[in-house]
Write a protein that holds these residues in place. Sequence first.
Motif, PDB file in Angstrom:
ATOM      1  N   GLU A 210       0.827  -1.209   0.000  1.00  0.00           N
ATOM      2  CA  GLU A 210       0.000   0.000   0.000  1.00  0.00           C
ATOM      3  C   GLU A 210       0.856   1.253   0.000  1.00  0.00           C
ATOM      4  N   ASP A 211       1.952   1.260   0.760  1.00  0.00           N
ATOM      5  CA  ASP A 211       2.807   2.442   0.825  1.00  0.00           C
ATOM      6  C   ASP A 211       3.497   2.704  -0.511  1.00  0.00           C
ATOM      7  N   VAL A 212       3.914   1.645  -1.196  1.00  0.00           N
ATOM      8  CA  VAL A 212       4.554   1.815  -2.503  1.00  0.00           C
ATOM      9  C   VAL A 212       3.543   2.361  -3.516  1.00  0.00           C
ATOM     10  N   LEU A 213       2.298   1.907  -3.424  1.00  0.00           N
ATOM     11  CA  LEU A 213       1.272   2.348  -4.374  1.00  0.00           C
ATOM     12  C   LEU A 213       0.798   3.779  -4.125  1.00  0.00           C
ATOM     13  N   TRP A 214       1.422   4.466  -3.156  1.00  0.00           N
ATOM     14  CA  TRP A 214       1.151   5.894  -2.975  1.00  0.00           C
ATOM     15  C   TRP A 214       1.486   6.654  -4.259  1.00  0.00           C
ATOM     16  N   ARG A 215       2.439   6.118  -5.013  1.00  0.00           N
ATOM     17  CA  ARG A 215       2.747   6.648  -6.331  1.00  0.00           C
ATOM     18  C   ARG A 215       2.621   5.518  -7.351  1.00  0.00           C
ATOM     19  N   HIS A 216       2.284   5.876  -8.575  1.00  0.00           N
ATOM     20  CA  HIS A 216       2.006   4.892  -9.623  1.00  0.00           C
ATOM     21  C   HIS A 216       3.205   3.977  -9.871  1.00  0.00           C
ATOM     22  N   ASP A 233      -0.328  -5.116 -14.177  1.00  0.00           N
ATOM     23  CA  ASP A 233      -0.511  -3.799 -13.575  1.00  0.00           C
ATOM     24  C   ASP A 233      -1.187  -3.962 -12.218  1.00  0.00           C
ATOM     25  N   ALA A 234      -1.022  -2.973 -11.353  1.00  0.00           N
ATOM     26  CA  ALA A 234      -1.532  -3.059  -9.979  1.00  0.00           C
ATOM     27  C   ALA A 234      -3.054  -3.162  -9.938  1.00  0.00           C
ATOM     28  N   ASP A 235      -3.750  -2.481 -10.848  1.00  0.00           N
ATOM     29  CA  ASP A 235      -5.221  -2.508 -10.842  1.00  0.00           C
ATOM     30  C   ASP A 235      -5.745  -3.918 -11.074  1.00  0.00           C
ATOM     31  N   LEU A 242      -4.768 -13.156  -5.452  1.00  0.00           N
ATOM     32  CA  LEU A 242      -3.413 -13.689  -5.461  1.00  0.00           C
ATOM     33  C   LEU A 242      -2.575 -13.157  -4.305  1.00  0.00           C
ATOM     34  N   LEU A 243      -2.764 -11.889  -3.934  1.00  0.00           N
ATOM     35  CA  LEU A 243      -1.958 -11.297  -2.867  1.00  0.00           C
ATOM     36  C   LEU A 243      -2.181 -12.012  -1.545  1.00  0.00           C
ATOM     37  N   SER A 244      -3.444 -12.157  -1.165  1.00  0.00           N
ATOM     38  CA  SER A 244      -3.744 -12.801   0.119  1.00  0.00           C
ATOM     39  C   SER A 244      -3.294 -14.257   0.127  1.00  0.00           C
ATOM     40  N   LYS A 245      -3.446 -14.941  -1.005  1.00  0.00           N
ATOM     41  CA  LYS A 245      -3.003 -16.343  -1.084  1.00  0.00           C
ATOM     42  C   LYS A 245      -1.486 -16.449  -0.961  1.00  0.00           C
ATOM     43  N   ALA A 246      -0.774 -15.438  -1.446  1.00  0.00           N
ATOM     44  CA  ALA A 246       0.689 -15.454  -1.377  1.00  0.00           C
ATOM     45  C   ALA A 246       1.213 -14.920  -0.057  1.00  0.00           C
ATOM     46  N   GLY A 247       0.316 -14.468   0.819  1.00  0.00           N
ATOM     47  CA  GLY A 247       0.751 -13.965   2.122  1.00  0.00           C
ATOM     48  C   GLY A 247       1.195 -12.520   2.097  1.00  0.00           C
ATOM     49  N   LYS A 268     -12.090   0.340 -12.269  1.00  0.00           N
ATOM     50  CA  LYS A 268     -12.319   1.199 -11.097  1.00  0.00           C
ATOM     51  C   LYS A 268     -11.013   1.712 -10.492  1.00  0.00           C
ATOM     52  N   LYS A 269      -9.893   1.328 -11.073  1.00  0.00           N
ATOM     53  CA  LYS A 269      -8.571   1.805 -10.660  1.00  0.00           C
ATOM     54  C   LYS A 269      -8.348   1.657  -9.144  1.00  0.00           C
ATOM     55  N   PRO A 270      -8.437   0.430  -8.603  1.00  0.00           N
ATOM     56  CA  PRO A 270      -8.272   0.262  -7.156  1.00  0.00           C
ATOM     57  C   PRO A 270      -6.871   0.582  -6.642  1.00  0.00           C
ATOM     58  N   SER A 271      -5.877   0.707  -7.537  1.00  0.00           N
ATOM     59  CA  SER A 271      -4.538   1.074  -7.071  1.00  0.00           C
ATOM     60  C   SER A 271      -4.437   2.553  -6.746  1.00  0.00           C
ATOM     61  N   ASP A 272      -5.423   3.342  -7.130  1.00  0.00           N
ATOM     62  CA  ASP A 272      -5.439   4.786  -6.867  1.00  0.00           C
ATOM     63  C   ASP A 272      -6.069   5.030  -5.502  1.00  0.00           C
TER      64      ASP A 272
END
Length: 572
Positions: A210-216, A233-235, A242-247, A268-272
């Motif tokens: 989340e902190d890294v995604l503060w910027r694109h 891409d992050a979106d 996949l993220l939760s499954k990978a821990g 919906k651009k959830p990375s924004d």
Amino acid sequence: MTDNKDVLVEFRDFGFKYNAQQEPTLFDIDLCVRRGEKILIAGPSGCGKSTLVHCINGLIPFSYRGEMTGSLKIAGKESRELDLFSISKTVGTVLQDTDAQFVGMTVAEDIAFALENACVIQDEMKKRVLRIAKTVNVQDHLHHAPGELSGGQKQRVSVAGVMVDDVDVLLFDEPLANLDPATGREAIELIDELQKETGAAVIIVEHRLEDVLWRHVDRVVLVSEGRIISDSDADTLLCLDLLSKAGIREPLYVQALKYAGVFLTPEKKPSDPALSCLDEKDREMVRQWFEASGKKDASKKKHSLLEVKDLCFSYEKRNRRVLDRISTAIYEGSMTAIVGTNGAGKSTFSKVICGFETCQSGEMYFDGIDLKDLSMKERAEHIGYVMQDPNHMISQTMIYDEVAFGLRNRAVPEDEIKSRVDDVLKVCGLYRMRNWPVSALSYGQKKRVTIASILVLRPKMLILDEPTAGQDYRHYTDIMEFLKSLRDQGITIVMITHDMHLMIEYADRAIVFSDGHIIADDEPARIITDAGIIKTASLRETSLYLLAKRCGIDDGTAFVKRFIACEREYRR
């Protein structure tokens, strides 16, 4: 095979096995890094991220020996055919521990190190050092020693030290690990600015998604068990599981949207974090979820286990007080977070309480006992202190001996030692490993050994310095749920932390330090939504608060509390 000159790093069907291991660490890696791209590499501990990084910057095969298969090209040339110096001209690495990267007595000397090795003439060297120093905004600190700088300034100097060579790839190895929330955000902004200004490729290896995604970022490469399981891409990635499954922890606002039943799509651009693409239906679902909150827990009468009044402390060589008239209390059976900027006095406070440092004035009482009358050893009978790095605490070869060490120093009979050590090892989930060497354990397991070595002394309170630093989400959760189980057994837990997620998810209360003072003492949800406290203490406004505002919910504190309750219910 592409001939694109913009491809700076290219893995093709690449694998790697360390000489000391039977099985490969990396399998079938296909990855391209192009000029001007910003890529995040994420994955759980032990997944192969560090090995991948070491392949890119040349530490494999020059420092870590093993067998490579397939192809890895750096700037169009096979890495096997290049030496470490040649690779360093293309790839510059900024280490997680910036102190380990400094070689100069001053900032200017440190930045100039690579130029000196290249025998650049002095006039040219001075011009390039000043130019790079201005780029990263450390031009006013060129004559300072690196040790005099803040955490954020140190990182800027480390970046300057690799940029001065005009590298094409900037590689950041967990750049946020030792930074407070506000400084961490500044670091991500700096990396973003450098990428845009230089056009270099940027690779960030980091747990704090989340902190890294503060910027694109252009792409997120997800690694698991030595393989790339996603390169997108992050979106797109945030819409999958996949993220939760990978821990790996999803951004908090993404978790909240999923709790509310919002169906996320890449459109919906959830990375924004601004979530400007949420429609009215989505916002209404969030409001309904918020309004469905349950009853509040009834308040309980609290017993002060530790009481501190007007505590003052200064180090001999400093003119200012590190702790200035500190007054607070730690309640029995609580989980309390101590937060604030680097150098605010958090760790010094715990050292004074434990007797590692002696205060100049003030009062300290533990369960009614005046701590000033107790030696460091006697205080350890009541208050246990667990350092951030378990390797700094462990002194014995075998797990059993490490946990028994404190009791043996106190001349406890061996039969009682065995009974107490066995009991504690069972509580810590280490009993089956009791006869193992400590070296056979993972970092998280070593952390449990250090906790067990303190618990065996039967303290009423545990103080832990950054208990989850450097841990992926799975190990973070394991450690925190373990600490929560200790709290449920009656042990009071105090956590010094920069992790705002930890604070809001697990702490009952947060004490905020700033410049040697306590500026706030309240529920985490209130602190993390107070703009004044956030600014003063170098904290960071939680994305949950921003989501609440986006959905027209005025009470951001109540929204954060709703999320915390939902998280705790989910864990149960």
